[in-house]
Scaffold this active site. Structure first.
Site, short mmCIF file in Angstrom:
data_model
loop_
_atom_site.label_atom_id
_atom_site.label_comp_id
_atom_site.label_asym_id
_atom_site.label_seq_id
_atom_site.Cartn_x
_atom_site.Cartn_y
_atom_site.Cartn_z
N LYS A 13 -13.96 -0.08 16.95
CA LYS A 13 -14.00 1.37 17.65
C LYS A 13 -12.55 1.51 17.94
CE LYS A 13 -15.85 -0.20 22.02
NZ LYS A 13 -14.54 -0.09 22.83
N ARG A 88 -19.55 3.14 31.49
CA ARG A 88 -20.28 2.11 31.26
C ARG A 88 -21.60 2.00 31.92
NH1 ARG A 88 -17.53 -2.73 29.47
NH2 ARG A 88 -15.57 -2.01 28.79
N ARG A 122 -10.88 -11.93 12.10
CA ARG A 122 -10.00 -11.49 13.05
C ARG A 122 -8.79 -12.30 13.36
NH1 ARG A 122 -11.58 -8.51 18.67
NH2 ARG A 122 -12.02 -10.39 19.22
N ARG A 155 -8.81 -16.23 17.70
CA ARG A 155 -9.31 -16.56 19.22
C ARG A 155 -10.46 -17.74 19.24
NH1 ARG A 155 -10.82 -11.12 22.57
NH2 ARG A 155 -12.64 -12.12 22.99
N ARG A 166 -22.18 -11.72 22.96
CA ARG A 166 -21.21 -10.28 23.20
C ARG A 166 -22.05 -9.02 22.73
NH1 ARG A 166 -15.95 -13.00 21.55
NH2 ARG A 166 -15.47 -11.11 20.64
#
Ligand code: ZN
Length: 217
Positions: A13, A88, A122, A155, A166
């Protein structure tokens, strides 16, 4: 045109928001970035935010709103804004209505397996934190940041199990908010179900096409 973009971590996003910014001339407000910016400027509001962040506490709704209101009042382009990372909660969504009229909700629906594959490919610049992807957003030179020449790293929490957790957390948090917006007539909801074979350029084109059909741009 004011937009809220929703998408799980790894849905891309942030990438879509910044591409839409370029195409439409809108501004992107990412809550995480704003807080960092306010803290850095050491304004009265920034110092309030800092107290919470330093103690690891959740920033209270009224402060978030104050920050957002100030930020939105300073926007100059007049073309609108894309909110990333906010609201949120439903109370936040309700207060948001008082600050800005939201026209579009952009949902990046990406199948879990694609997110897992994407996050595990990533790479992040160790110097400037620029995000790359060795499948979709390759740097021009392998493992080297295009922007600053820093080395890219992976990461340690970009593993399948952590990523799945997540995604679940994200779904639990956002599904009531999305339902809240679905029950209203505006904003208009664009739901993108991502095809793994198309890159972000095409995704952005699809969104723009939808916006044109609805006379939103
Ligand atoms: Zn870099």
């Amino acid at each position: 045109m004011n937009t809220i973009i929703f998408g799980a971590p790894g849905s891309g996003k942030g990438t879509y928001a910044s591409r839409l910014k370029t195409r439409l001339g809108v501004e992107v407000i990412s809550m995480g970035d704003i807080f960092r910016e306010f803290i850095k400027n050491e304004s009265e509001l920034g110092l309030k935010v800092k107290q919470y962040v330093e103690k690891g506490l959740l920033i209270p709704n009224e402060i978030v709103i104050e920050v957002l209101r100030e930020k939105i009042s300073k926007l100059t382009s007049g073309k609108g804004v894309i909110l990333d990372g906010y609201p949120r909660t439903i109370p936040q969504a309700k207060v948001l209505q008082e600050i800005v009229k939201i026209d579009v909700i952009l949902l990046q629906n990406v199948p879990d397996w694609i997110i897992i594959e994407r996050l595990s490919s990533r790479r992040i610049c160790e110097k400037c934190n620029e995000v790359y992807n060795i499948r979709f957003l390759k740097p021009s030179i392998e493992n080297i940041c295009d922007k600053c020449g820093g080395a890219l790293y992976q990461r340690p929490d970009d593993t399948a199990d952590v990523i799945k957790k997540r995604i679940q957390l994200y779904q639990k948090m956002t599904s009531p908010i999305i339902k809240y917006y679905e029950e209203k007539k505006t904003p208009f909801i664009i739901s993108q179900i991502e095809d793994p074979n198309i890159g972000p350029e095409q995704v952005v084109e699809n969104v723009i096409k939808e916006l044109k059909i609805r006379n939103l741009i």
